[in-house]
Each structure stands twice: as C-alpha cells, then as structure tokens.
Design a protein around this motif. Structure first.
Motif, PDB file in Angstrom:
ATOM      1  N   THR A 148      -1.008 -23.395   4.687  1.00  0.00           N
ATOM      2  CA  THR A 148      -0.474 -24.228   5.681  1.00  0.00           C
ATOM      3  C   THR A 148       0.111 -23.556   6.858  1.00  0.00           C
ATOM      4  O   THR A 148       0.697 -22.300   6.551  1.00  0.00           O
ATOM      5  CB  THR A 148       0.596 -25.124   4.807  1.00  0.00           C
ATOM      6  OG1 THR A 148       1.273 -26.036   5.932  1.00  0.00           O
ATOM      7  CG2 THR A 148       1.741 -24.141   4.381  1.00  0.00           C
ATOM      8  N   GLU A 149       0.591 -24.148   7.672  1.00  0.00           N
ATOM      9  CA  GLU A 149       1.329 -23.525   8.827  1.00  0.00           C
ATOM     10  C   GLU A 149       2.898 -23.969   8.810  1.00  0.00           C
ATOM     11  O   GLU A 149       3.698 -23.256   9.665  1.00  0.00           O
ATOM     12  CB  GLU A 149       0.814 -23.913  10.099  1.00  0.00           C
ATOM     13  CG  GLU A 149      -0.591 -23.451  10.466  1.00  0.00           C
ATOM     14  CD  GLU A 149      -1.065 -24.029  12.014  1.00  0.00           C
ATOM     15  OE1 GLU A 149      -0.176 -24.704  12.562  1.00  0.00           O
ATOM     16  OE2 GLU A 149      -2.092 -23.631  12.234  1.00  0.00           O
ATOM     17  N   VAL A 150       3.192 -24.756   7.784  1.00  0.00           N
ATOM     18  CA  VAL A 150       4.687 -25.198   7.567  1.00  0.00           C
ATOM     19  C   VAL A 150       5.356 -23.784   6.893  1.00  0.00           C
ATOM     20  O   VAL A 150       4.598 -23.194   5.894  1.00  0.00           O
ATOM     21  CB  VAL A 150       4.658 -26.198   6.600  1.00  0.00           C
ATOM     22  CG1 VAL A 150       6.214 -26.736   6.135  1.00  0.00           C
ATOM     23  CG2 VAL A 150       3.922 -27.457   7.282  1.00  0.00           C
ATOM     24  N   PRO A 151       6.379 -23.230   7.475  1.00  0.00           N
ATOM     25  CA  PRO A 151       7.066 -22.257   6.860  1.00  0.00           C
ATOM     26  C   PRO A 151       7.687 -22.361   5.634  1.00  0.00           C
ATOM     27  O   PRO A 151       8.036 -23.414   5.015  1.00  0.00           O
ATOM     28  CB  PRO A 151       8.380 -22.017   7.604  1.00  0.00           C
ATOM     29  CG  PRO A 151       8.641 -23.388   8.374  1.00  0.00           C
ATOM     30  CD  PRO A 151       7.094 -23.985   8.472  1.00  0.00           C
ATOM     31  N   VAL A 152       7.311 -21.471   4.711  1.00  0.00           N
ATOM     32  CA  VAL A 152       7.928 -21.324   2.982  1.00  0.00           C
ATOM     33  C   VAL A 152       8.861 -20.388   2.876  1.00  0.00           C
ATOM     34  O   VAL A 152       8.972 -19.239   3.198  1.00  0.00           O
ATOM     35  CB  VAL A 152       6.487 -21.032   2.218  1.00  0.00           C
ATOM     36  CG1 VAL A 152       6.843 -20.918   0.850  1.00  0.00           C
ATOM     37  CG2 VAL A 152       5.436 -22.167   2.437  1.00  0.00           C
ATOM     38  N   THR A 153       9.877 -21.017   1.977  1.00  0.00           N
ATOM     39  CA  THR A 153      11.047 -19.901   1.579  1.00  0.00           C
ATOM     40  C   THR A 153      10.516 -19.924  -0.034  1.00  0.00           C
ATOM     41  O   THR A 153      10.461 -20.807  -0.857  1.00  0.00           O
ATOM     42  CB  THR A 153      12.282 -20.492   1.454  1.00  0.00           C
ATOM     43  OG1 THR A 153      12.715 -20.568   3.005  1.00  0.00           O
ATOM     44  CG2 THR A 153      13.432 -19.788   0.953  1.00  0.00           C
ATOM     45  N   ALA A 154      10.367 -18.681  -0.380  1.00  0.00           N
ATOM     46  CA  ALA A 154      10.091 -18.220  -2.024  1.00  0.00           C
ATOM     47  C   ALA A 154      11.179 -18.066  -2.653  1.00  0.00           C
ATOM     48  O   ALA A 154      11.982 -17.261  -2.242  1.00  0.00           O
ATOM     49  CB  ALA A 154       8.994 -17.453  -1.995  1.00  0.00           C
ATOM     50  N   VAL A 155      11.307 -18.399  -3.742  1.00  0.00           N
ATOM     51  CA  VAL A 155      12.346 -18.141  -4.701  1.00  0.00           C
ATOM     52  C   VAL A 155      12.172 -17.021  -5.743  1.00  0.00           C
ATOM     53  O   VAL A 155      11.419 -17.173  -6.525  1.00  0.00           O
ATOM     54  CB  VAL A 155      12.967 -19.444  -5.472  1.00  0.00           C
ATOM     55  CG1 VAL A 155      14.199 -19.241  -6.496  1.00  0.00           C
ATOM     56  CG2 VAL A 155      13.485 -20.622  -4.595  1.00  0.00           C
ATOM     57  N   ASP A 156      12.789 -15.966  -5.436  1.00  0.00           N
ATOM     58  CA  ASP A 156      12.731 -14.717  -6.234  1.00  0.00           C
ATOM     59  C   ASP A 156      11.458 -14.230  -6.236  1.00  0.00           C
ATOM     60  O   ASP A 156      11.256 -12.754  -6.152  1.00  0.00           O
ATOM     61  CB  ASP A 156      13.338 -14.982  -7.715  1.00  0.00           C
ATOM     62  CG  ASP A 156      13.845 -13.786  -8.109  1.00  0.00           C
ATOM     63  OD1 ASP A 156      14.407 -13.083  -7.575  1.00  0.00           O
ATOM     64  OD2 ASP A 156      13.790 -13.901  -9.495  1.00  0.00           O
ATOM     65  N   ALA A 157      10.211 -14.762  -6.045  1.00  0.00           N
ATOM     66  CA  ALA A 157       9.094 -14.207  -5.722  1.00  0.00           C
ATOM     67  C   ALA A 157       7.994 -15.178  -5.295  1.00  0.00           C
ATOM     68  O   ALA A 157       8.379 -16.400  -5.950  1.00  0.00           O
ATOM     69  CB  ALA A 157       8.559 -13.672  -7.266  1.00  0.00           C
ATOM     70  N   PRO A 158       7.084 -14.756  -4.362  1.00  0.00           N
ATOM     71  CA  PRO A 158       6.125 -15.813  -3.909  1.00  0.00           C
ATOM     72  C   PRO A 158       5.186 -16.230  -5.196  1.00  0.00           C
ATOM     73  O   PRO A 158       4.815 -15.178  -5.869  1.00  0.00           O
ATOM     74  CB  PRO A 158       5.071 -14.907  -2.928  1.00  0.00           C
ATOM     75  CG  PRO A 158       6.220 -13.959  -2.504  1.00  0.00           C
ATOM     76  CD  PRO A 158       6.953 -13.705  -3.620  1.00  0.00           C
TER      77      PRO A 158
END
Length: 239
Positions: A148-158
């Motif tokens: 996706t082109e939507v930005p992602v924030t990963a929690v502790d680890a992708p």
C-alpha cells in the motif's frame, strides 16, 4: 547517542521483572505502551493529515497495545477502525474491545476494503515474541501493508520481521519497511534494518531495571511518552 537494543529473550525477562520487582500489572504496561503508540501516530500523522486510522490487531500483547492506542486516538479526534480477526477470549482483551465498542469504534472483517478508506495504518499484529512462519489471515494483511501507499506505523516490530535479523528473505514482509516504528521499552536489534522514523516509548522503566539490562533511558521532554531517535542513530547492541 544511539540507544542500546534489547533482544527477544531479554525483552521477555524484562517484562517479567516489571511485573514482579517493578510491581506493574499487565494492564498498566499495556496502557502505557498503547499511550506511547498513540503519541507516535500523532507525531507523524496529526489529525489534519487525515483522521481515519486502520489498526491491524494481532492475537497477543502487541494487539492489545493497538487496542489501547485506538482508544487514545479516538479521544484525540481520530476515527479509528479495528481489524481484529483472531480475537482473544482473555478477559483483558475483551474489556479493551468493549471499551472501543462503547465509543462507537467500528470493527471490520474486510481489511482490503477498509484500506481503501483510511489515511494511516497501525501495524500491531506481531511483536518481539514473534517467530516462525506467518500464517493466514495475517500473511495477506502483511502483504497488503507491504504494497500500500498508505503510511504505516509499526508497533515494536514490523510484523513478520525477526527481532534479531529484521525482514524475512522471502515471503510476506520481505519488502515491508513501514514509514514509522515505535519501539516499546527499548529498541530491538532489528532496527539496524529499519529506514524510517523511529520512536522509543518507555517512560515507565525504573532505573534499577534499566541498569540490570544495560539500557539507556532517553531524555523525554515535558509530558511526552516518546522520543524520536535521529536518523542513522537508531540503536546499538547492549553489552
């Protein structure tokens, strides 16, 4: 100065110490972690960039952090949507889900559909305890976040990444490098493979526990629960 990293074994032991000698409950630690996640999302994607946030929730503690973050984001003025395909029967997770439902936060079974109508994604599927092969339904979800082109924030680890070695060499997650990572308590060794904005959230770590694991306590500002690490200075191995 780069912060020292915490491997998977020590991360598990540290959590046990926090809940024994530290006198924290799991509820408290999850609340503090989720608060940190919500502040990281606010830092990189304030509401004026788009209020719709899709939160991919896994079956364990990482997913619980995502549920807590969703509640805080709702109170900040966002419009969270929850994708939670493997809902836990544990009483704590059921309460976290019920809190969101009481706020009118929608739960969806259609990740692909929700992805088309969101401004930001929170990846809270797998955390530091993940190992092995990614199975469905999460393999397809990780591939969707990867593409996706939507930005992602990963929690502790992708999700799908090895805590020690970073992204898998093939399969789901091999090319997954989210825009943002929020490391909880301390960075994990995988950050040497991460190229986006990196935050640390752990403003609850007692100095005695930090000393035991040879960890640095960042210089948190004001009432912030997070610290952003400068690019290229993510972390170093603890001795």
């Amino acid at each position: 100065m780069p912060l020292r990293t915490l491997n998977a074994e020590n991360a598990a032991d540290l959590d046990k110490d926090l809940m024994s000698v530290g006198a924290f409950s799991l509820d408290q630690l999850m609340e503090l972690a989720g608060l940190s996640v919500s502040q990281a999302v606010y830092a990189v994607h304030p509401p004026e960039k788009g209020k719709r946030v899709l939160i991919a929730v896994g079956p364990g503690n990482n997913g619980g952090d995502g549920l807590v973050a969703a509640r805080h984001l709702w109170h900040y003025g966002y419009q969270p949507t929850i994708f939670y395909p493997k809902q836990s029967k544990n009483e704590l997770y059921q309460r976290l889900s019920e809190q969101l439902k009481n706020l009118g936060v929608p739960f969806t079974n259609d990740f692909e559909g929700a992805l088309k109508e969101t401004d930001h994604i929170v990846d809270s599927i797998f955390g530091f305890s993940f190992s092995g092969e990614v199975r469905e339904p999460f393999a397809a979800i990780i591939m969707a976040m990867e593409n996706t082109e939507v930005p992602v924030t990963a929690v502790d680890a992708p999700s799908s990444w090895s805590i020690e070695d970073g992204p898998p060499k093939s399969g789901p997650g091999a090319k997954f490098n989210p825009e943002t990572l929020i490391s909880l308590t301390a960075p994990k060794p995988l950050v040497s493979h991460f190229h986006g904005r990196h935050f640390v959230g752990g403003r609850f770590l007692p100095p005695s526990v930090a000393e035991k694991y040879n960890l640095d306590i960042p210089d948190y500002k004001g009432v912030d629960q997070i610290v952003e690490l400068p690019a290229g200075k993510n972390a170093k191995a603890a001795k």
